[in-house]
Design an enzyme around this catalytic site. Structure first.
Site, PDB file in Angstrom:
ATOM      1  N   GLU A   7       0.811  -1.221   0.000  1.00  0.00           N
ATOM      2  CA  GLU A   7       0.000   0.000   0.000  1.00  0.00           C
ATOM      3  C   GLU A   7       0.845   1.272   0.000  1.00  0.00           C
ATOM      4  OE1 GLU A   7      -3.452   0.226   2.694  1.00  0.00           O
ATOM      5  OE2 GLU A   7      -3.095  -1.894   3.052  1.00  0.00           O
ATOM      6  N   ASP A  88      -2.050  -4.294   3.820  1.00  0.00           N
ATOM      7  CA  ASP A  88      -2.102  -4.453   5.279  1.00  0.00           C
ATOM      8  C   ASP A  88      -2.951  -5.652   5.701  1.00  0.00           C
ATOM      9  OD1 ASP A  88      -0.496  -2.293   5.575  1.00  0.00           O
ATOM     10  OD2 ASP A  88      -2.061  -0.890   6.183  1.00  0.00           O
ATOM     11  N   ASP A  90      -5.497  -6.548   7.468  1.00  0.00           N
ATOM     12  CA  ASP A  90      -6.783  -6.333   8.117  1.00  0.00           C
ATOM     13  C   ASP A  90      -7.867  -6.272   7.050  1.00  0.00           C
ATOM     14  OD1 ASP A  90      -6.356  -3.886   6.920  1.00  0.00           O
ATOM     15  OD2 ASP A  90      -6.126  -2.767   8.783  1.00  0.00           O
ATOM     16  N   GLU A  92      -9.485  -3.774   5.742  1.00  0.00           N
ATOM     17  CA  GLU A  92      -9.246  -2.732   4.737  1.00  0.00           C
ATOM     18  C   GLU A  92      -8.179  -3.190   3.750  1.00  0.00           C
ATOM     19  OE1 GLU A  92     -11.009   1.010   3.921  1.00  0.00           O
ATOM     20  OE2 GLU A  92     -11.306  -0.312   5.636  1.00  0.00           O
ATOM     21  N   TYR A 301       2.250  -4.713  13.307  1.00  0.00           N
ATOM     22  CA  TYR A 301       1.097  -4.004  12.742  1.00  0.00           C
ATOM     23  C   TYR A 301       0.295  -3.327  13.844  1.00  0.00           C
ATOM     24  CZ  TYR A 301      -2.724  -2.959   9.583  1.00  0.00           C
ATOM     25  OH  TYR A 301      -3.663  -2.306   8.813  1.00  0.00           O
ATOM     26  N   ARG A 303      -2.841  -1.901  13.860  1.00  0.00           N
ATOM     27  CA  ARG A 303      -4.315  -1.962  13.977  1.00  0.00           C
ATOM     28  C   ARG A 303      -4.688  -3.349  14.477  1.00  0.00           C
ATOM     29  NH1 ARG A 303      -3.716   1.161   9.283  1.00  0.00           N
ATOM     30  NH2 ARG A 303      -4.419   3.302   9.574  1.00  0.00           N
ATOM     31  N   HIS A 346      -3.515 -12.301  15.331  1.00  0.00           N
ATOM     32  CA  HIS A 346      -2.753 -11.055  15.354  1.00  0.00           C
ATOM     33  C   HIS A 346      -2.028 -10.936  16.689  1.00  0.00           C
ATOM     34  CE1 HIS A 346      -5.369  -8.853  12.140  1.00  0.00           C
ATOM     35  NE2 HIS A 346      -4.927 -10.022  11.737  1.00  0.00           N
TER      36      HIS A 346
END
Length: 770
Positions: A7, A88, A90, A92, A301, A303, A346
């Site tokens: 990204e 990423d 997640d 999104e 990460y 989030r 995670h």
């Protein structure tokens, strides 16, 4: 050649360095490129965005400005032997990976440069940390795109669009043009307003705090506080009188050893809360800094709602603690994640290399230090504290024989003091900000007589609950299960950007506009902004991500009743009346009652007879004059011929004098605003603002001072025909490097080039560059 798509450009550079020497064979070499976030999104027009009747099918289009990015990825994709999507890890990121795959392989509307479809296999890889080892390990184990996560993200996006556009459109019609509402931001605003109403309704009560200053037998000083806070002044005076007349003694001394356990590792929300309270960073700023630390390979990460810690990382942390602090400080711990929907695969937010004590710029270092300390302290032993409580009262032996203990307890309260000292620091050795104040008490024994030095009273008043800070609101949202880790920062930013709240010293105050919007939604859409509904909807989206719920049915079950509710509320009258003004508030023109209304500048008092009477007052009771006609027609839409020339469908606009929103004066504009945006220039004011420097772009206008949403700037007086603008006042000189205008700088840099890409823009760095 293998194509790896991430990204962020900075992440791409970091990963490319790790993969430069992975293979001598050119076919196995990696080319790393960035999508720079989302490359597709719903169109701005809500009519084209979602096919509701077809099953809530979203119609995506390439985001504006991303055409070159898409073309480059398609071109490289044609040459690649394998394509790896490493966005990423997640929802999104999963959605972005799917959008890239659709554009590379499955979207029939996209014509590739050669006209052929990409044949290379497309796989998904996930980097939970950007380290050389983690990147290489992830590349060995590619997977498929998780369509359940994609559907969950798509459901959230579609749901937010449906709620936001429909509710916002209604608020535009019924409250004021330009306002907005949202599925999660509106419940957050409601929570702020509920607290504000508590504060307004709060009636302070008087009470007294009583303090006794004593000297022990060993001449030590001791301050004791009355265990009761009486609200009766007669009782206060009685306690003071008896306390001063009688002798005092120590009734009890209690010592107890207590333990304080370390806190769990950071999740997204706890990192935002702690960074706000300790570093003063806003949630959005915290996430920006954390993103850079993650992309540079410094932290995992950022989030996540999991407090999980990998076995490898735990071993490394325990080894560091034993080496640096000693074996007695190390204790392996496992923390239970509070969030019921947390993804335990995670990890919590932690440093990727625990031996590194620093990272990045100054503000990155401050946040990294916070994460490092929390991570290491989480695997340390409890801190041991000795708590001491001393209780004293008037001497029983000094009382008359006929006065018993029951009478004494009824008449006179105990005075106490509590102190603590650290016996073993444990995890507090690292997390020094959590230590608190060490209160040492003098050594006394039970029955010891105390000499009263002074007995004083302090008048106090009960206080209302505190307003929320950003950290406090995030904690409240998390407790009520509203929103998710990735949304907290955007909720805070939206509330501030929409001017629904203002922030003063970390405290959030609702604005007049925020209060009106919240009141409208609470009155007419209470069910849809309630804690229960919002939390249940979040759970349903999580169920979609786990494959336990269908996308279409979820949206259909919500949107059917919601759209009917919107249609019913369309019949409401415009919500201009916000309640009655105080009884002593009378119209300055006719003397009748007044009501509270909302304008773009906030709330004001309006005559109840409006429009028959246009009397109005500001909240400070000064008279507010409405727009006055100048007697001129608007040059853009006043007459039919003018309107036709300017391609206006309606004419009849008149010029009126209006007050500026910031209170800096008046201006003349068209009465048909916002349909006609003509503003008449005041030649005298314009002359004062002109600098006399000719515009270097059009050579016609001169550079003049302007005021925008971010403050003063300088632009061409020939606007909108010429849109040349610079940040500061031009000096009239020309840059000897690039020929651009020179502008005023700072105290240390008096003059600099207006061209950001020119070395003279930062002249203090020229010597370093050379």
């Amino acid at each position: 050649m293998k194509l790896l798509i991430v990204e962020s450009p900075s992440k791409a550079k970091t990963i490319e360095k790790y993969l430069e020497s992975t293979s001598a064979n050119s076919a196995d070499k990696y080319t790393v490129r960035a999508s720079i976030g989302h490359i597709r999104d719903l169109p701005k027009s809500n009519k084209m965005a979602i096919d509701i009747e077809g099953g809530f099918i979203p119609h995506y289009e390439i985001s504006k400005g991303k055409e070159k990015v898409v073309h480059e990825l398609q071109t490289l994709g044609e040459k690649a032997t394998e394509i790896l999507l490493a966005t990423d890890p997640d929802r999104e990121g999963e959605a972005i990976a799917w959008h890239i795959e659709e554009l590379l392989k499955k979207d029939p509307s996209t014509k590739l440069r050669t006209g052929t479809k990409i044949k290379a296999p497309i796989k998904r890889v996930r980097f939970y940390e950007i380290t050389k080892e983690a990147v290489k390990e992830a590349l060995k184990n590619p997977t498929e795109i998780d369509m359940k996560l994609v559907k969950a993200q798509e459901a959230r996006r579609v749901l937010d669009r449906l709620v936001g556009y429909d509710l916002s459109g209604l608020i535009w019609k019924k409250v004021r043009y330009g306002l907005s509402a949202g599925r999660v931001q509106s419940p957050a605003l409601r929570i702020i307003m509920e607290r504000e109403r508590e504060i307004r309704a709060f009636i302070p009560e008087q009470y007294w705090k009583l303090l006794g200053l004593f000297e022990t037998e060993k001449k030590g000083k001791l301050t004791l506080t009355c265990s009761k806070e009486p609200r009766d002044q007669e009782l206060v005076e009685k306690i003071l009188k008896e306390g001063k007349e009688k002798d005092w003694q120590v009734l009890d001394v209690k010592e107890s050893e207590q333990k304080r356990s370390p806190r769990a590792l950071f999740t997204t929300s706890t990192l935002q809360q702690t960074a706000s309270s300790r570093l003063g960073y806003s949630p959005s700023r915290t996430m920006q800094i954390a993103q850079k630390l993650y992309e540079a390979g410094h932290i995992t990460y950022m989030r996540t709602d999991s407090t999980n810690l990998s076995a490898v990382a735990q071993t490394q942390i325990l080894s560091l603690i034993k080496k640096k602090y000693g074996k007695e400080y190390a204790q392996a711990r496992i923390y239970k994640t509070k969030s019921k929907n947390a993804q335990e695969a995670h990890e919590a937010i932690r440093p990727t290399h625990i031996e590194n004590l620093g990272a990045g710029t100054d503000e990155q270092q401050r946040l990294y230090k916070l994460i490092w300390e929390r991570t290491v302290s989480s695997q340390m032993t409890d801190a041991k504290l000795l708590k001491t409580k001393i209780s004293a009262n008037i001497n029983l032996e000094a009382l008359p024989p006929n006065v018993g203990k029951a009478s004494k307890l009824f008449e006179f309260p105990d005075f106490t003091a509590t102190g603590s000292r650290i016996l073993f620091r444990g995890w507090l050795e690292i997390d020094k900000d959590s230590v608190g104040e060490d209160i040492e008490l003098p050594e006394v024994k039970v029955g010891e007589k105390l000499k009263l030095l002074n007995l004083i009273k302090e008048e106090k008043f009960t206080e209302p609950p505190n307003r929320y800070s950003e950290a406090g609101l995030i904690k409240e949202l998390e407790a009520r299960d509203i929103g998710r880790p990735s949304t907290y920062a955007s909720i805070m930013k939206t509330l501030e950007d929409r001017e629904y709240v203002r922030k003063e010293n970390k405290t959030l105050f609702p604005t007049d506009v925020g209060e009106v919007v919240s009141l409208f939604l609470e009155t007419h859409f209470a069910n849809y902004i309630s804690d229960t509904f919002t939390a249940e909807m979040e759970d349903e989206l999580d169920e979609i991500s786990r494959g336990e719920r269908e996308y279409e049915k979820t949206l259909k079950d919500f949107y059917g009743p919601f759209s009917k509710e919107i249609k019913i509320k369309e019949k409401l009258e415009k919500a201009t009346n916000l309640g009655e003004a105080p009884e002593n508030m009378k119209c300055p023109k006719c003397g009748d009652k007044m009501i509270i209304k909302l304008s773009r500048g906030g709330k004001f008092y309006s005559c109840i007879k409006y429009p028959d009477c246009d009397g109005a007052l500001r909240l400070d009771r000064t008279e507010l004059e409405g727009p006055k006609e100048t007697g001129e027609m608007c040059p853009d839409c006043g007459l039919p011929a003018q309107a036709e020339e300017k391609k206006k469908k309606v004419y009849g606009g008149k010029l009126i004098i209006k007050e500026r929103r910031d209170g800096t004066g008046t201006f003349i504009s068209c009465s048909r605003y916002p349909k006609c945006k003509f503003i008449k220039k005041n030649e005298a004011e314009e002359a004062k603002k002109r600098t006399g420097v000719i515009c270097p772009l059009c050579k016609v206008g001169d550079i003049s001072e302007r005021r925008g949403r971010f403050g003063i700037f300088y632009s061409c007086s020939n606007y909108p025909n010429c849109k040349y603008a610079i940040k500061a006042k031009p000096t009239g000189k020309i840059c000897n490097k690039c020929g651009s205008l020179m502008m005023e700088g700072t105290k240390t840099i008096p003059e600099r080039c207006s061209n950001k890409s020119c070395v003279n823009h930062n002249p203090h760095k020229i010597s370093k560059i050379e």
